[in-house]
Design an enzyme around this catalytic site. Structure first.
Site, PDB file in Angstrom:
ATOM      1  N   ASP A  60       8.083 -18.768   1.874  1.00  0.00           N
ATOM      2  CA  ASP A  60       7.734 -17.650   1.000  1.00  0.00           C
ATOM      3  C   ASP A  60       6.822 -16.702   1.771  1.00  0.00           C
ATOM      4  O   ASP A  60       5.658 -17.023   2.031  1.00  0.00           O
ATOM      5  CB  ASP A  60       7.021 -18.186  -0.252  1.00  0.00           C
ATOM      6  CG  ASP A  60       6.704 -17.088  -1.253  1.00  0.00           C
ATOM      7  OD1 ASP A  60       6.731 -15.897  -0.863  1.00  0.00           O
ATOM      8  OD2 ASP A  60       6.431 -17.415  -2.419  1.00  0.00           O
ATOM      9  N   ASN A  87      13.467  -7.237   6.467  1.00  0.00           N
ATOM     10  CA  ASN A  87      14.338  -6.771   5.379  1.00  0.00           C
ATOM     11  C   ASN A  87      13.965  -7.343   4.013  1.00  0.00           C
ATOM     12  O   ASN A  87      14.274  -6.732   2.982  1.00  0.00           O
ATOM     13  CB  ASN A  87      15.793  -7.161   5.741  1.00  0.00           C
ATOM     14  CG  ASN A  87      16.717  -7.189   4.546  1.00  0.00           C
ATOM     15  OD1 ASN A  87      17.126  -6.160   4.041  1.00  0.00           O
ATOM     16  ND2 ASN A  87      17.034  -8.392   4.056  1.00  0.00           N
ATOM     17  N   TYR A 151       7.480   0.542  -6.452  1.00  0.00           N
ATOM     18  CA  TYR A 151       8.475   0.173  -5.438  1.00  0.00           C
ATOM     19  C   TYR A 151       8.575   1.298  -4.405  1.00  0.00           C
ATOM     20  O   TYR A 151       8.539   1.054  -3.196  1.00  0.00           O
ATOM     21  CB  TYR A 151       9.830  -0.074  -6.109  1.00  0.00           C
ATOM     22  CG  TYR A 151      10.941  -0.346  -5.117  1.00  0.00           C
ATOM     23  CD1 TYR A 151      11.013  -1.560  -4.448  1.00  0.00           C
ATOM     24  CD2 TYR A 151      11.905   0.625  -4.850  1.00  0.00           C
ATOM     25  CE1 TYR A 151      12.040  -1.804  -3.530  1.00  0.00           C
ATOM     26  CE2 TYR A 151      12.919   0.387  -3.935  1.00  0.00           C
ATOM     27  CZ  TYR A 151      12.976  -0.833  -3.279  1.00  0.00           C
ATOM     28  OH  TYR A 151      13.981  -1.078  -2.354  1.00  0.00           O
ATOM     29  N   ALA A 153       6.353   3.496  -3.659  1.00  0.00           N
ATOM     30  CA  ALA A 153       5.123   3.578  -2.860  1.00  0.00           C
ATOM     31  C   ALA A 153       5.102   2.502  -1.772  1.00  0.00           C
ATOM     32  O   ALA A 153       4.679   2.771  -0.634  1.00  0.00           O
ATOM     33  CB  ALA A 153       3.902   3.447  -3.768  1.00  0.00           C
TER      34      ALA A 153
END
Ligand SMILES: NC(=O)c1ccc[n+]([C@@H]2O[C@H](COP(=O)([O-])OP(=O)(O)OC[C@H]3O[C@@H](n4cnc5c(N)ncnc54)[C@H](OP(=O)(O)O)[C@@H]3O)[C@@H](O)[C@H]2O)c1
Length: 252
Positions: A60, A87, A151, A153
């Site tokens: 994580d 990504n 999102y 930002a």
């Protein structure tokens, strides 16, 4: 890293268990890259790894220390690193005021903080290889999409980070690419709190986004928007800001 093909190059791809990252792993493997793929879902990672001969790096990335462990494990398994495709990311849609403190922190942790920590850990290895750092941003990060304010930002932060690092790392021979996709048909939308409901822009395939990433790496490109026509809003915003604000208010 300038223009080159991927045969024999060592690449780490975060978010390799799903969507754009999994498609990018397949596209890189088809061009002969050696891969390490990261994600939380170990079963999904193994499935992508089986098709791409990749090494799996489960974890994580929002957990402190995980980005560095991921890069160290990739370097250990591949014997160095030529390319990092940063990504992994998550979305959130709705009114900004409705976000919880935890929503804000979670998006920041994975979309920006983890990307920065991954880059920091990878840069010494990429310098040794004259390699390339790839950030997967979003068109939302170029113009700021209403209903996806935070999102946008976090992705704008990635865009700035890419600009600054590109100049900073050029003397060291490391290239930096920002790929900003429009809307891509992946589990991203079912995972965020709201499905994709706009008629435009139309969804494109994860394969198309992966092809754009692969092409950008092979050609050593700095900045790629996919599909290309989505460069228009950012250009209008930069050249005609008042017009942009009028249009954005109408389309919101
Ligand atoms: N889909 C779109 O329309 C779109 C448009 C523009 C930009 N993007 C960006 O493209 C990137 C990939 O998204 P996608 O569309 O391929 O979505 P996706 O299919 O949901 O994939 C997201 C990937 O990120 C990984 N990830 C999320 N949180 C993580 C965490 N805490 N730790 C480690 N890995 C984590 C997921 O791993 P697990 O599943 O293993 O947890 C998954 O592999 C994201 O940065 C997204 O913001 C997407």
């Amino acid at each position: 890293m300038g223009a080159r093909d991927l045969a024999g190059l060592r690449a780490a791809i975060t978010g390799g268990s799903s969507g754009i990252g999994a498609a990018t792993a397949r596209a890189f493997a088809a061009r002969g890259a050696r891969l390490a793929i990261a994600g939380r879902n170990a079963a999904a990672l193994r499935k992508v790894a089986a098709a791409t001969s990749a090494v799996c790096l489960p974890g994580d990335l929002a957990e402190p220390g995980c980005p560095r462990r991921t890069i160290d494990a990739a370097v250990g398994a591949l014997g160095g690193l030529d390319i990092l495709v940063s990504n992994a990311g998550i979305g959130w849609a709705g009114r900004f005021a409705d976000m919880t403190e935890a929503d804000i922190d979670t998006l920041l942790d994975i979309n920006l903080r983890a990307a920065a920590q991954l880059a920091r850990a990878a840069i010494p290895h990429l310098q040794r290889a004259s390699g390339r750092l790839v950030f997967v941003g979003s068109v939302a990060g170029l113009v700021g999409v209403p209903g996806e304010a935070w999102y946008s930002a976090t992705k704008a932060g990635l865009s700035c980070l890419a600009d600054a690092l590109r100049a900073e790392l050029k003397p060291a021979g490391v290239g930096v690419t920002l790929v900003s996709p429009g809307v891509v048909d992946t589990p991203y939308f079912e995972r965020r709190n709201e499905p994709y409901q706009r008629r435009h822009p139309k969804l494109m395939s994860a394969q198309a986004a992966a092809d754009a990433i692969t092409d950008a790496v092979c050609r050593g490109r700095d900045d790629v928007v996919v599909p290309l026509w989505l460069t228009v809003p950012a250009r209008v915003k930069a050249s005609f800001p008042r017009l942009y604000r009028l249009l954005a208010a109408r389309l919101a």
